[in-house]
Design an enzyme around this catalytic site. Structure first.
Site, PDB file in Angstrom:
ATOM      1  N   ASN A  12     -19.700  -3.824  12.642  1.00 45.45           N
ATOM      2  CA  ASN A  12     -19.221  -4.831  13.596  1.00 45.45           C
ATOM      3  C   ASN A  12     -18.868  -4.090  14.881  1.00 45.45           C
ATOM      4  O   ASN A  12     -17.827  -3.453  14.996  1.00 45.45           O
ATOM      5  CB  ASN A  12     -17.986  -5.541  13.009  1.00 45.45           C
ATOM      6  CG  ASN A  12     -17.486  -6.653  13.908  1.00 45.45           C
ATOM      7  OD1 ASN A  12     -17.885  -6.752  15.062  1.00 45.45           O
ATOM      8  ND2 ASN A  12     -16.599  -7.477  13.374  1.00 45.45           N
ATOM      9  N   ARG A  71     -23.298  -7.128  13.346  1.00 43.12           N
ATOM     10  CA  ARG A  71     -22.882  -8.244  14.191  1.00 43.12           C
ATOM     11  C   ARG A  71     -23.490  -8.059  15.580  1.00 43.12           C
ATOM     12  O   ARG A  71     -23.396  -6.970  16.154  1.00 43.12           O
ATOM     13  CB  ARG A  71     -21.360  -8.271  14.317  1.00 43.12           C
ATOM     14  CG  ARG A  71     -20.902  -9.281  15.327  1.00 43.12           C
ATOM     15  CD  ARG A  71     -19.403  -9.335  15.443  1.00 43.12           C
ATOM     16  NE  ARG A  71     -19.024 -10.148  16.580  1.00 43.12           N
ATOM     17  CZ  ARG A  71     -18.085  -9.816  17.455  1.00 43.12           C
ATOM     18  NH1 ARG A  71     -17.415  -8.699  17.325  1.00 43.12           N
ATOM     19  NH2 ARG A  71     -17.800 -10.620  18.443  1.00 43.12           N
ATOM     20  N   HIS A 160     -18.269 -16.134  18.993  1.00 38.00           N
ATOM     21  CA  HIS A 160     -17.306 -16.092  17.883  1.00 38.00           C
ATOM     22  C   HIS A 160     -17.762 -16.979  16.721  1.00 38.00           C
ATOM     23  O   HIS A 160     -16.947 -17.396  15.896  1.00 38.00           O
ATOM     24  CB  HIS A 160     -15.912 -16.626  18.310  1.00 38.00           C
ATOM     25  CG  HIS A 160     -15.098 -15.649  19.096  1.00 38.00           C
ATOM     26  ND1 HIS A 160     -14.180 -16.076  20.033  1.00 38.00           N
ATOM     27  CD2 HIS A 160     -15.036 -14.312  19.087  1.00 38.00           C
ATOM     28  CE1 HIS A 160     -13.595 -15.020  20.576  1.00 38.00           C
ATOM     29  NE2 HIS A 160     -14.108 -13.941  20.016  1.00 38.00           N
ATOM     30  N   ARG A 221      -9.652 -11.700  29.944  1.00 38.62           N
ATOM     31  CA  ARG A 221     -10.633 -12.611  30.555  1.00 38.62           C
ATOM     32  C   ARG A 221      -9.941 -13.907  30.984  1.00 38.62           C
ATOM     33  O   ARG A 221      -9.062 -14.402  30.286  1.00 38.62           O
ATOM     34  CB  ARG A 221     -11.747 -12.936  29.563  1.00 38.62           C
ATOM     35  CG  ARG A 221     -12.829 -11.891  29.497  1.00 38.62           C
ATOM     36  CD  ARG A 221     -13.781 -12.143  28.356  1.00 38.62           C
ATOM     37  NE  ARG A 221     -13.405 -11.398  27.166  1.00 38.62           N
ATOM     38  CZ  ARG A 221     -13.963 -11.560  25.970  1.00 38.62           C
ATOM     39  NH1 ARG A 221     -14.910 -12.460  25.796  1.00 38.62           N
ATOM     40  NH2 ARG A 221     -13.579 -10.825  24.949  1.00 38.62           N
ATOM     41  N   GLU A 369     -14.871 -11.569   9.447  1.00 38.08           N
ATOM     42  CA  GLU A 369     -16.247 -11.583   9.946  1.00 38.08           C
ATOM     43  C   GLU A 369     -17.132 -10.673   9.114  1.00 38.08           C
ATOM     44  O   GLU A 369     -18.304 -10.966   8.885  1.00 38.08           O
ATOM     45  CB  GLU A 369     -16.260 -11.122  11.411  1.00 38.08           C
ATOM     46  CG  GLU A 369     -15.603 -12.125  12.335  1.00 38.08           C
ATOM     47  CD  GLU A 369     -15.469 -11.620  13.755  1.00 38.08           C
ATOM     48  OE1 GLU A 369     -15.867 -12.330  14.674  1.00 38.08           O
ATOM     49  OE2 GLU A 369     -14.955 -10.507  13.944  1.00 38.08           O
TER      50      GLU A 369
END
Ligand code: AMP
Length: 608
Positions: A12, A71, A160, A221, A369
């Site tokens: 990942n 990922r 996501h 962000r 994940e």
């Protein structure tokens, strides 16, 4: 993952870190680790990601690895599902570097490094964008000139997705209801943050857009900013494009608002001591998230549960409480004690934080994940080894109605019963002599065939073209799933009936017997991709639902619009099992055989 003797390595790769996890064939994580603070200069950083992967290989040298799952943040329209990594997939990841400059270059570097170290095992890319790839067009399009949007590939992708899909799945498990009956709002709140409307198992809206910059307030962000602000700053002449990029991606969000960096823990401490900018950061973050919850509840026409995940969603009780404030009108009532005590330290863990009387549950889920990527990897590898099966006959369903006894009686009279016009290919199903008129707000469609036998709920199936003629907005649904679908008025010779819901565009599907399911290695409710051969235009349909029952005969059903897209011609009688009796694809026939056949090209996703 049950039962397969494979070790899957998951990589990942983030913008400044690489996490890895090693799973055995039963989905148990046997080893994991992380390499952080990889270099800040972009060229050096790509190098460091490679070095990080090389050192991870040293960590796991004692294990034999059967497959690697990676990922990948951005796969765009080229990669709408998990895929075996080949030259085309590598090219697609490279193509989307400008859309995800903080992620895709490092993923590519990590993939190359892992392939160098493990050249003989399959590598699979699992995309953050894939879960959102079925969002309706109203959610993917910006209201800008469509020619320019097409030329520059400007549309909303969403990110996501792996985490949203995982969190929604865990929430459905907790609620003990099939995910395809649930309307969930998942909030992945971490250093990156996004919200997702998971409507009956699919992403129907999400807050990140063309890039991972849109939507919620994040660590560094900005999330949503009036595009006019960019024009103002550009016109000022004080910013280059790179400086604006840095401003919005690195110097904004919690860090920009608070002036204290991106870690909410620090900001919460400062706010408690009276720091005004820290308080502002917290309030803007919570307000934005709450705004999205309200919007998504409205977009879905309701919500069953709100799911928190990610570093902030899992750990900050006070942020969860702030976000849920004022949502009692939606039916979400926070339990302060449960919220304060919620701990989700383990994999597949969750905690409920709403009171027993709350109609909408709020649930905290620990995201995983890596497990999702391992499962996807295992699925792609096992499917790639499956043998290509036999072709499937295709039939075209024209618009038609399934009616209840009560509706039938209202439309055709108390004593009327359905009379058989002709048998259909699916055993026990028949087209009736009776027809009804559909009356929409804009126009009407007359003589729509009723199908028998009568059912326990009314369901009217039309095409997208019909929808525009009637002036209604009918959702694409599996048969039987009509909750919240469009209203319609039916007119028969003896009366009218207004249905408050029941009008759908049927989702394309394949009926099959369990023996066929075994041949194709699919299960009930799987989604598959289907290549149509024999039409004027070969076409691959994604998102085809498998429906398995003892009583079903093998057949793919598509609607008239879909048949027109592939320019299918109808079969002459006897070519296929389905008799062909009507003259026009859009007339009152309900199932018409075609000359074409379909081939399963890929099993896209299992909904289990
Ligand atoms: P993630 O990107 O999902 O790993 O989330 C990382 C962020 O979660 C950190 O930058 C913190 O802002 C936040 N976080 C982690 N633990 C806590 C906590 N106990 N309280 C508040 N925020 C936290």
């Amino acid at each position: 993952m049950e039962g397969l003797p494979v070790n899957i390595l998951v990589i990942n790769c983030g913008s400044s870190s690489v996490k890895y996890a090693l799973f055995d064939g039963h989905g148990k994580m046997v080893k994991s680790g992380k390499r952080e603070r990889l270099g800040r200069q972009s060229e050096q950083r790509a190098q460091t990601h490679q070095q990080a992967v090389a050192s991870i290989m040293d960590d796991i040298a004692a294990f034999s690895i059967d497959a690697v799952g990676h990922r990948v943040v951005h796969g765009g329209l080229d990669c709408q599902q998990s895929m075996l990594i080949d030259e085309a997939v590598l090219a697609a990841i490279e193509k989307h570097i400008p859309d995800a400059p903080m992620h895709n270059p490092f993923s590519l570097a990590a993939i190359h490094a892992a392939k160098n170290n493990l050249p003989d095992v399959p590598h699979v890319a699992v995309f953050d964008t894939a879960f959102h790839s079925k969002m309706p067009r109203r959610a993917t399009q910006y209201a800008i000139d469509q020619d320019i949007a097409t030329r520059f590939g400007i549309r909303r992708f969403g990110f996501h997705g792996i985490s949203h899909e995982y969190a929604a799945g865990i929430a459905a498990q907790f609620l003990e209801r099939p995910i395809d009956e649930l309307r969930l709002i998942t909030l992945h709140l971490g250093n990156g943050a996004s919200a997702c409307a998971v409507e009956f198992g699919r992403s129907s809206e999400t807050s990140m857009g063309n890039t991972p910059l849109e939507g919620l307030v994040m660590g560094t962000r900005s999330g949503d900013v009036d595009a006019g602000v960019l024009l103002t700053l550009l016109r000022s002449g004080e910013f280059t494009v790179e400086e604006l990029d840095e401003l919005l991606n690195q110097q904004s969000g919690l860090a920009g608002l608070s002036g204290l960096g991106n870690d909410l823990r620090e900001i919460e401490l400062a706010a408690a001591e009276g720091n005004d900018r820290a308080r502002l950061a917290i309030n803007v973050f919570a307000h934005r998230a709450r705004k999205y919850i309200g919007a998504y509840a409205a977009a879905m026409g309701g919500v069953d549960a709100i799911v928190f995940t990610g570093g902030i969603g899992e750990n900050s009780a006070s942020m969860r409480a702030r976000i849920l404030q004022r949502l009692e009108f939606l039916g979400a009532v926070l339990d302060d004690d449960l919220n304060r005590d919620a701990m989700v330290a383990n994999d597949q863990d969750f905690a409920v934080i709403t009171t027993e009387r709350s109609r909408v549950e709020a649930i905290v889920v620990k995201t995983n994940e890596e497990l999702m990527i391992a499962k996807e990897t295992q699925k792609v590898v096992s499917e790639s080894q499956a043998i290509a099966p036999k072709p499937i006959p295709i039939a075209i369903s024209a618009r038609h109605c399934h009616l209840t006894k009560e509706t039938f009686a209202t439309l055709f009279g108390e004593d009327a019963t359905p009379t058989v016009y002709r048998e259909l290919s699916q055993p026990g199903q028949y087209a009736c002599e009776q027809r009804v008129n559909l009356i929409g707000p804009r126009n009407r469609i007359d003589n729509v065939r009723v199908l028998g036998p009568l059912r326990s709920v009314d369901q009217i199936e039309i095409s997208r073209t019909d929808e525009f003629k009637l002036g209604v907005d009918a959702p694409v649904r599996d048969s039987g799933n009509i909750r919240g679908s469009a209203p319609i008025t039916l007119e028969g010779p003896k009366g009218r009936m207004h249905l408050s819901e029941g009008l759908i565009c049927a989702r394309r599907h394949i009926h099959m017997h369990p023996d066929d399911a075994a041949t194709y290695q699919v299960n009930d409710k799987d989604e598959v991709a289907i290549a149509i051969k024999g039409g004027v235009r070969d076409l691959i349909f994604g998102d085809v639902l498998i429906r398995v029952k003892d009583s079903y005969a093998l057949e793919m059903h598509i609607d008239t619009d879909e048949a027109n897209a592939a320019e299918l011609s109808r079969a002459s009688q006897g070519d296929l099992r389905v008799p062909d009796i009507d003259d026009d694809l859009n007339d009152d026939s309900c199932v018409t055989a075609t000359d074409a056949q379909a081939v399963v090209v890929d099993v896209v996703k299992r909904l289990k």
